[in-house]
Design an enzyme around this catalytic site. Structure first.
Site, mmCIF file in Angstrom:
data_model
loop_
_atom_site.group_PDB
_atom_site.id
_atom_site.type_symbol
_atom_site.label_atom_id
_atom_site.label_comp_id
_atom_site.label_asym_id
_atom_site.label_seq_id
_atom_site.Cartn_x
_atom_site.Cartn_y
_atom_site.Cartn_z
ATOM 1 N N ASP A 91 -2.905 10.541 2.892
ATOM 2 C CA ASP A 91 -4.270 10.086 3.138
ATOM 3 C C ASP A 91 -5.062 11.154 3.865
ATOM 4 O O ASP A 91 -4.964 11.309 5.085
ATOM 5 C CB ASP A 91 -4.240 8.778 3.956
ATOM 6 C CG ASP A 91 -5.634 8.210 4.168
ATOM 7 O OD1 ASP A 91 -6.580 8.688 3.501
ATOM 8 O OD2 ASP A 91 -5.781 7.283 4.985
ATOM 9 N N LYS B 45 -10.618 12.972 7.217
ATOM 10 C CA LYS B 45 -10.103 12.808 8.584
ATOM 11 C C LYS B 45 -10.242 14.144 9.299
ATOM 12 O O LYS B 45 -9.557 15.100 8.946
ATOM 13 C CB LYS B 45 -8.623 12.398 8.540
ATOM 14 C CG LYS B 45 -8.372 10.960 8.120
ATOM 15 C CD LYS B 45 -6.883 10.663 8.150
ATOM 16 C CE LYS B 45 -6.552 9.324 7.505
ATOM 17 N NZ LYS B 45 -7.014 8.150 8.276
ATOM 18 N N ASP C 282 1.559 6.715 5.127
ATOM 19 C CA ASP C 282 0.663 5.640 4.707
ATOM 20 C C ASP C 282 1.209 4.891 3.491
ATOM 21 O O ASP C 282 0.530 4.085 2.884
ATOM 22 C CB ASP C 282 -0.728 6.232 4.398
ATOM 23 C CG ASP C 282 -1.853 5.345 4.878
ATOM 24 O OD1 ASP C 282 -1.556 4.302 5.500
ATOM 25 O OD2 ASP C 282 -3.022 5.670 4.617
ATOM 26 N N ASP D 234 -12.102 6.507 3.676
ATOM 27 C CA ASP D 234 -10.837 6.428 4.407
ATOM 28 C C ASP D 234 -10.329 4.982 4.453
ATOM 29 O O ASP D 234 -9.194 4.742 4.859
ATOM 30 C CB ASP D 234 -11.013 6.989 5.827
ATOM 31 C CG ASP D 234 -9.686 7.418 6.444
ATOM 32 O OD1 ASP D 234 -8.652 7.335 5.745
ATOM 33 O OD2 ASP D 234 -9.691 7.824 7.621
ATOM 34 N N ARG E 258 -7.315 -0.807 1.303
ATOM 35 C CA ARG E 258 -7.809 -2.096 0.803
ATOM 36 C C ARG E 258 -8.299 -1.960 -0.625
ATOM 37 O O ARG E 258 -8.197 -2.884 -1.427
ATOM 38 C CB ARG E 258 -8.893 -2.623 1.748
ATOM 39 C CG ARG E 258 -10.123 -1.774 1.823
ATOM 40 C CD ARG E 258 -11.018 -2.114 2.998
ATOM 41 N NE ARG E 258 -10.481 -1.639 4.270
ATOM 42 C CZ ARG E 258 -11.112 -1.756 5.437
ATOM 43 N NH1 ARG E 258 -12.287 -2.353 5.496
ATOM 44 N NH2 ARG E 258 -10.580 -1.295 6.539
ATOM 45 N N GLU F 114 -9.226 3.381 2.062
ATOM 46 C CA GLU F 114 -8.724 3.376 0.677
ATOM 47 C C GLU F 114 -7.619 2.346 0.459
ATOM 48 O O GLU F 114 -7.413 1.893 -0.661
ATOM 49 C CB GLU F 114 -8.224 4.780 0.302
ATOM 50 C CG GLU F 114 -6.816 5.138 0.789
ATOM 51 C CD GLU F 114 -6.679 5.199 2.302
ATOM 52 O OE1 GLU F 114 -7.688 5.461 2.974
ATOM 53 O OE2 GLU F 114 -5.565 4.971 2.798
ATOM 54 N N LYS G 54 0.851 -1.195 0.000
ATOM 55 C CA LYS G 54 0.000 0.000 0.000
ATOM 56 C C LYS G 54 0.886 1.245 0.000
ATOM 57 O O LYS G 54 1.732 1.402 0.878
ATOM 58 C CB LYS G 54 -0.893 -0.011 1.252
ATOM 59 C CG LYS G 54 -1.680 1.271 1.483
ATOM 60 C CD LYS G 54 -2.433 1.216 2.823
ATOM 61 C CE LYS G 54 -3.108 2.553 3.128
ATOM 62 N NZ LYS G 54 -3.730 2.571 4.466
HETATM 63 ZN ZN LIG Z 1 -7.361 5.992 5.024
#
Ligand SMILES: [Zn+2]
Length: 468
Positions: free
Chosen positions: A218, A225, A236, A296, A300, A298, A213
């Site tokens: 993010d 968020k 991230d 959020d 996966r 995202e 990932k």
């Molecule tokens: Zn996220």
């Protein structure tokens, strides 16, 4: 200056030690001077002499005179006893770091620094961790998706690692329909899939597929968020950074009989007129209708179709094992704390005990894992809730407020990628393990750790290199 992290189980007679005397500063790390053999006996005499004057020698860090060394200065940083139930190999790195700090305080002016990694000679952890640090830790403008590609390309330019890149426009035709995030309006943040491939000499006996990932930032998307939870979200991308780090080990050590395919899914989860929103239904490459529950979640989404692509290749690969590596959930940190990776096996991986093997390798090398289990509730949680969708991507609570918040996403990845058709009950079972490194990837502020590269390398590469 030379730092010796001495693991007596492995490093007796390591060739690194023979050149000990030419360094102008030495930090010795051990749990007992009784274990100093071979070249290290020159240090033992100095420690025994010093201990006559100072009862703290063996319990605290001491700087002592050692006539056999060029600098005549030895920093002895004992680990202390290692026989408590919870002691592990990290005691050596803790003592080594403390010893180097003590050396600096002693105003030692080093001419050059050489960090010896005695555990399996010459493992390039230093440059591997630097690579994880540069990609995973750099700010969101310095490491945008195209700039990560430039960096990776440069890093492997004269190596046996092949680098291919697809930008999001290529990806549309490559993946056809995809839940990869919509294109960033700003071109410098446009998504890239960076593919790495290494084929070792000789016939292939193992094939690994690593999907990382790589969210360069993010924001949470339109389910943004809020409340100050966004700072630090440039981290991230540490899963993708770890994939690149693993290829650095491959490029340096050139193990035989292994093929590794890596995919770094680099994308920015932005807010904008084109951003995806909750309630959307997106069809995955595996043909599943996925209802977005929270933008959020995202990570996966970014990995699901890439995992599906790799699954298709794994079907014809020799002895395949698929991995997703991601800073996926806050729940992982809540469940096991900030210093541990979590590994979850699907049915076929459980049969081959992938999780236990990686955990064992990690314990030996100081890259520890907790083993977690995907259960029926996790699949139930992500089942479509109405006739419109097959799979629900997420609920609309943070993972930390969701029961089984780190286990369920592994079930989602299995369902969305179509890996559920390759379980233990199928004709073509495919071992797959999901690694959540949200805790172990390192603190912010702070430096990324490079987890879980060492554990994976320990399991899949180092044994072979040591034997070869
Ligand atoms: Zn996220």
């Amino acid at each position: 200056m030379m730092m010796l992290s001495v693991n007596h189980a492995r490093c007796n007679n390591c060739s690194v030690l023979r050149s000990l005397c030419r360094f102008d500063g030495v930090v010795l790390v051990t749990d007992s001077t009784e274990k100093l053999t071979g070249d290290l006996t020159v240090l033992k005499a100095a420690i025994v002499e010093y201990a006559k004057l100072d009862a703290a020698c063996g319990e605290e860090i001491v700087v002592l005179h050692c006539p056999k060394l060029i600098s005549q200065r030895l920093v002895f940083s004992p680990t202390g006893p290692l026989n408590r139930d919870y002691d592990d190999v990290r005691r050596f790195s803790d003592a080594a770091c403390a010893g180097v700090k003590r050396l600096v305080v002693s105003k030692f002016r080093h001419k050059y620094m050489y960090i010896a990694q005695c555990t399996h000679c010459n493992v390039p952890w230093f440059c591997t961790r630097a690579l994880c640090r540069d990609i995973g830790g750099s700010d969101p403008e310095r490491m945008t998706p195209p700039r990560v590609y430039d960096y990776v390309n440069k890093m492997f330019i004269n190596s046996n690692v092949k680098v291919t890149v697809y930008n999001l426009f290529d990806l549309r035709s490559l993946i056809k329909t995809n839940p990869f995030l919509p294109p960033a309006v700003v071109s410098r943040h446009r998504g890239h899939l960076i593919e790495l491939e290494y084929v070792g000499d000789g016939p292939t006996s193992n094939t690994l597929f690593l999907i990382g990932k790589g969210i360069t930032y993010d924001t949470g998307g339109a389910d943004i968020k809020a409340g100050g939870g966004m700072a630090g979200m440039h981290r991230d991308k540490c899963g993708a950074a770890a994939v690149a780090g693993f290829f650095k080990v491959l490029a340096e050590l050139k193990p035989k009989n292994i093929k590794v395919v890596g995919a770094m899914a680099m994308v920015r989860n932005s807010v904008g007129a084109d951003c995806y929103v909750s309630d959307e239904i997106i069809r995955s490459r595996a043909g599943k209708r996925i209802r977005v529950g929270n933008t959020d979640a995202e990570g996966r989404m970014v990995m699901a179709d890439v995992l599906c692509m790799m699954k298709e290749r794994a079907l014809t690969a020799v002895n395949p094992q698929l991995f997703t590596i991601a800073t996926l959930t806050g729940h992982a940190v809540r469940a096991v704390g900030p210093n541990y990776s979590i590994i979850l096996d699907n049915g076929p991986a459980r049969k081959t005990q992938t999780a236990q093997s990686v955990q064992k390798a990690g314990d030996q090398i100081g890259d520890p894992f907790e083993v977690s289990t995907i259960r029926r509730e996790d699949f139930e949680f992500h089942k479509g809730k109405s006739e419109y969708e097959d799979v629900l991507q997420a609920n609309n609570l943070p993972s930390t407020s969701t029961p089984r918040g780190h286990q369920a996403p592994a079930a989602f990845l299995i369902m969305a990628s179509g890996l559920d058709a390759h379980g233990r009950d199928s004709d073509k079972p495919l071992p797959y393990s999901h690694l959540d490194i949200a805790g172990s990837s390192g603190p912010f502020p702070g430096i990324p750790t490079g987890a879980p590269v060492a554990a994976l390398a320990g399991h899949y590469i180092l044994g072979q290199v040591a034997r070869g």
